[in-house]
Scaffold this active site. Structure first.
Site, PDB file in Angstrom:
ATOM      1  N   ASP A 141      -0.971  -6.119   3.471  1.00 40.11           N
ATOM      2  CA  ASP A 141      -1.085  -4.677   3.264  1.00 40.11           C
ATOM      3  C   ASP A 141      -1.633  -4.504   1.848  1.00 40.11           C
ATOM      4  O   ASP A 141      -0.917  -4.730   0.873  1.00 40.11           O
ATOM      5  CB  ASP A 141       0.310  -4.046   3.410  1.00 40.11           C
ATOM      6  CG  ASP A 141       0.359  -2.589   2.947  1.00 40.11           C
ATOM      7  OD1 ASP A 141      -0.711  -2.014   2.650  1.00 40.11           O
ATOM      8  OD2 ASP A 141       1.477  -2.035   2.884  1.00 40.11           O
ATOM      9  N   LYS A 180      -7.736   1.061  -4.847  1.00 39.21           N
ATOM     10  CA  LYS A 180      -8.076   1.300  -3.444  1.00 39.21           C
ATOM     11  C   LYS A 180      -8.845   2.610  -3.244  1.00 39.21           C
ATOM     12  O   LYS A 180      -9.676   2.725  -2.353  1.00 39.21           O
ATOM     13  CB  LYS A 180      -6.778   1.320  -2.636  1.00 39.21           C
ATOM     14  CG  LYS A 180      -6.934   1.431  -1.143  1.00 39.21           C
ATOM     15  CD  LYS A 180      -5.579   1.229  -0.500  1.00 39.21           C
ATOM     16  CE  LYS A 180      -5.607   1.429   0.987  1.00 39.21           C
ATOM     17  NZ  LYS A 180      -4.272   1.149   1.578  1.00 39.21           N
ATOM     18  N   GLU A 185      -3.530   1.047   9.207  1.00 42.37           N
ATOM     19  CA  GLU A 185      -2.138   1.010   8.748  1.00 42.37           C
ATOM     20  C   GLU A 185      -1.152   1.616   9.762  1.00 42.37           C
ATOM     21  O   GLU A 185      -0.124   1.004  10.046  1.00 42.37           O
ATOM     22  CB  GLU A 185      -2.021   1.716   7.389  1.00 42.37           C
ATOM     23  CG  GLU A 185      -2.629   0.871   6.283  1.00 42.37           C
ATOM     24  CD  GLU A 185      -2.971   1.655   5.027  1.00 42.37           C
ATOM     25  OE1 GLU A 185      -2.553   2.822   4.904  1.00 42.37           O
ATOM     26  OE2 GLU A 185      -3.672   1.087   4.165  1.00 42.37           O
ATOM     27  N   ASP A 203       3.394   8.839   6.875  1.00 40.80           N
ATOM     28  CA  ASP A 203       3.336   7.875   5.766  1.00 40.80           C
ATOM     29  C   ASP A 203       3.276   8.614   4.428  1.00 40.80           C
ATOM     30  O   ASP A 203       2.235   9.138   4.047  1.00 40.80           O
ATOM     31  CB  ASP A 203       2.092   6.989   5.975  1.00 40.80           C
ATOM     32  CG  ASP A 203       1.908   5.955   4.870  1.00 40.80           C
ATOM     33  OD1 ASP A 203       2.629   6.024   3.857  1.00 40.80           O
ATOM     34  OD2 ASP A 203       1.042   5.088   5.021  1.00 40.80           O
TER      35      ASP A 203
END
Ligand code: AMP
Length: 618
Positions: free
Chosen positions: A8, A70, A169, A191
């Protein structure tokens, strides 16, 4: 048997996991920690330091300590507005890429991500020893586009890993809970991390996952809660002790750490006590109850409900239609968050697994499947936007529709518009608009070197292939000469969730106008194609028939030219029909002539060829 690992690669933290006989497990570092802060700092000597030492600011000053890398993957500098000014490190680049300057050098987001991945790889090698293969599954947000996925894959390869698959994800989270075993149902994945919020609606059918919709807010997460608490502390200290610390960076940092600690404690305790020695020998002593805390953060929690409603709407489903709800991200430990999610969906969400680890654990499940483990799951994702090429007149010809499950392949044959053409340019587009220039240009390449042929004769087959990682490859092949250009499309960088949303909105807003513009362009292209052929026919027939016999077709041709200059596509189409009608007797005459002249010859093949030629010229 060797192990494939799952990673991840997160905005705040990254993890690596592997499959044990009793299920997926996080691989810890030497000190037993699972989370690796996604932070890279460059020390005095320019050497990179990855992880918590970098995060704590112990390796280098702020301008050489890079986090939230990211967010920059697969994007250009011009994709960011405003947000960059708050970053403590410098960012350079252009519309297609971003670079982080460090002294006389500079690094790309892919290079920095590769350093994080290499650190996780070493961790896995040390822990698993000879069992580790260099093969890996890496997760990305469901809304990541081709460029962002490709950038992630490049980072893996740069770190010496063989990236078997990039998976979404939310899909990984569903896998971690073994939801693939149910074979059927809809799943909401909520999330809420440190800096971002994402919600995804998945459909599970026959063990296959499809992302039906995603929505979110990339400026909403636990950090905002820490900010709120810090602001509250500053205000109180000022009010009760007359101390204004709001310009003191050291104190702000200290209070912020205190705020995060208090927030975490309040997830399991009803009350926390804060005791801090302030400057001037003053003591700040205060209790914060969970109730105080919940009142403070309630508006932030409410803000997550909007994207939830949006995702449900996009998926065409109601909140009650969800069969399962999964919580991901550290901030979902907050009881108020859990309660609001439960209330919205009318069911208790899954929170049995550590919400920081769920995604990595799911990546390990998928890694195990790919390594030939026992389970049999296939993951299905969808394309976020349509893909196609630009065709004559500047319109978009769609090959793969938006929301098409991937991996997928589409193939269509195109031809040339001009006689003697020996090459064509292929312009690959992404988006929902009818007119090419309103869409996003992904790549251009040229197929050259096929022999000159009359217009319309070459057959150029264009193939779009999206692999399981969501990466697009386009091939162009001229079928008669077998000339081929096999080009891997490196989609140009720069498209985030917001941009996708904007493109969909634009397409919706302009839908009707776009369609009319497209029909007009297509009608004009069709008319243009007819002009030279009609003129050729008229010229040929001058010597064959009396002038009066040509008049209806001449008039029809004139009238078609007239309407082409106007905006009415229906009128153009009607004029084309009239022209066709008026040309018919002349065409028949020509076909008869060709047949008669060919009759004198022996070969029936030749005759057929001539007839075919005569027909084609109309
Ligand atoms: P993630 O990006 O998923 O790693 O989430 C990190 C965020 O979760 C940070 O804002 C943390 O402060 C927050 N977090 C971690 N543990 C807890 C907890 N026990 N209660 C509330 N928030 C937490």
């Amino acid at each position: 048997m060797g192990k494939v690992i799952g990673i991840d690669l997160g905005t705040t933290n990254s993890l690596v996991a592997w499959m044990t006989p009793s299920g997926p497990q996080i691989v810890p570092d030497e000190e037993g920690r699972g989370l690796l802060p996604s932070c890279v700092a460059f020390d005095e000597a320019g050497k990179p330091v990855v992880g918590s030492v970098a995060r704590q600011g112990k390796a280098a000053p702020a301008e050489r300590t890079f986090f939230s890398i990211k967010r920059f993957m697969g994007r250009g500098l011009t994709d960011f507005t405003g947000e960059l000014q708050y970053l403590p490190y410098p960012v350079a680049g252009d519309s297609r890429s971003v670079r982080f300057p460090v002294g006389s050098r500079s690094y790309t987001p892919v290079q920095l991500s590769a350093m994080i991945l290499a650190t996780l790889k070493r961790r896995a090698e040390r822990f698993l020893g000879e069992f580790i293969l260099n093969e890996v599954v890496i997760t990305v947000p469901a809304y990541f586009n081709d460029a962002q996925r490709q950038a992630t894959k490049d980072a893996g390869e740069m770190a010496g890993l063989d990236v078997l698959r990039i998976i979404n994800e939310p899909t990984a989270a569903a896998l971690a809970y073994g939801l693939d075993q149910k074979k059927e149902g809809t799943i909401a994945v909520y999330d809420l991390g440190g800096g971002t919020f994402d919600v995804s609606i998945l459909r599970l059918e026959g063990g296959l996952f499809q992302v039906l919709a995603t929505a979110g807010d990339n400026q909403l997460g636990g950090d905002n809660i820490d900010d709120l608490l810090t602001a509250l502390f500053l205000a109180e200290i000022k009010q009760h002790h007359g101390l204004d610390l709001s310009d003191d960076r050291m104190w702000i940092g200290r209070l912020r750490r205190l705020a995060e600690e208090a927030k975490k404690d309040l997830s399991t305790q009803e009350m926390v006590r804060l005791q801090v020695d302030l400057p001037e020998g003053k003591l700040w002593d205060r209790y914060v109850t969970r109730n105080d805390f919940e009142q403070l953060i309630a508006p932030l929690v409410e803000r997550t409900l909007g994207p939830c409603a949006q995702a449900l709407k996009d998926a065409g489903l109601s909140a009650q239609a969800m069969d399962e709800v999964v919580l991901v991200g550290g901030s979902t430990r907050i009881p108020l968050v859990k309660a609001r999610v439960a209330q919205l969906f009318g069911r208790t969400p899954h929170d049995e697994l550590n919400p920081d680890e769920v995604v990595a654990l799911g990546a390990a499940v998928q890694a195990d499947v790919l390594a030939g483990g026992t389970k049999d799951v296939l993951l299905l994702d969808v394309t976020p936007l349509s893909l196609g090429i630009e065709t004559l007149g500047g319109v978009m010809s769609r090959l793969i529709d938006r929301n098409n499950p991937i991996p997928c392949q589409a193939r269509e044959t195109f031809t040339t518009a001009v006689d003697g053409q020996t090459g064509i340019e292929v312009h690959v587009l992404q988006g929902e608009r009818e007119i090419a220039q309103d869409n996003r240009s992904l790549a251009r390449f040229t197929l050259t070197g096929f022999p000159p042929m009359p217009a319309g004769l070459p057959k150029v087959e264009i193939t779009f292939l999206i692999d399981a990682n969501g990466i697009l490859r386009v091939t162009a092949r001229e079928l008669r000469s077998e000339v081929e250009a096999r080009v891997e499309v490196r989609p140009s960088y720069g498209l985030g969730e917001d941009a996708i949303e904007q493109m969909l909105e634009d397409a919706y807003a302009h839908g009707e106008d776009d369609l009319i513009r497209r029909q007009l362009i297509e009608a004009r292209v069709e008319a243009e194609r007819r002009f030279p052929k009609a003129e050729e026919l008229l010229a040929e027939m001058v010597a064959v028939v009396p002038a009066a016999a040509l008049e209806p077709m001449q008039a029809a041709l004139e009238s078609l030219r007239g309407v082409c200059a106007e905006q009415d596509y229906k009128a153009i189409n009607t004029a084309i029909e009239v022209l066709e009608e008026s040309a018919r007797p002349l065409v028949e005459l020509r076909v008869n002539q060709a047949t008669q002249s060919a009759l004198g010859n022996a070969s029936i093949d030749e005759l057929l060829q001539k007839v075919e030629q005569a027909r084609r010229q109309v």
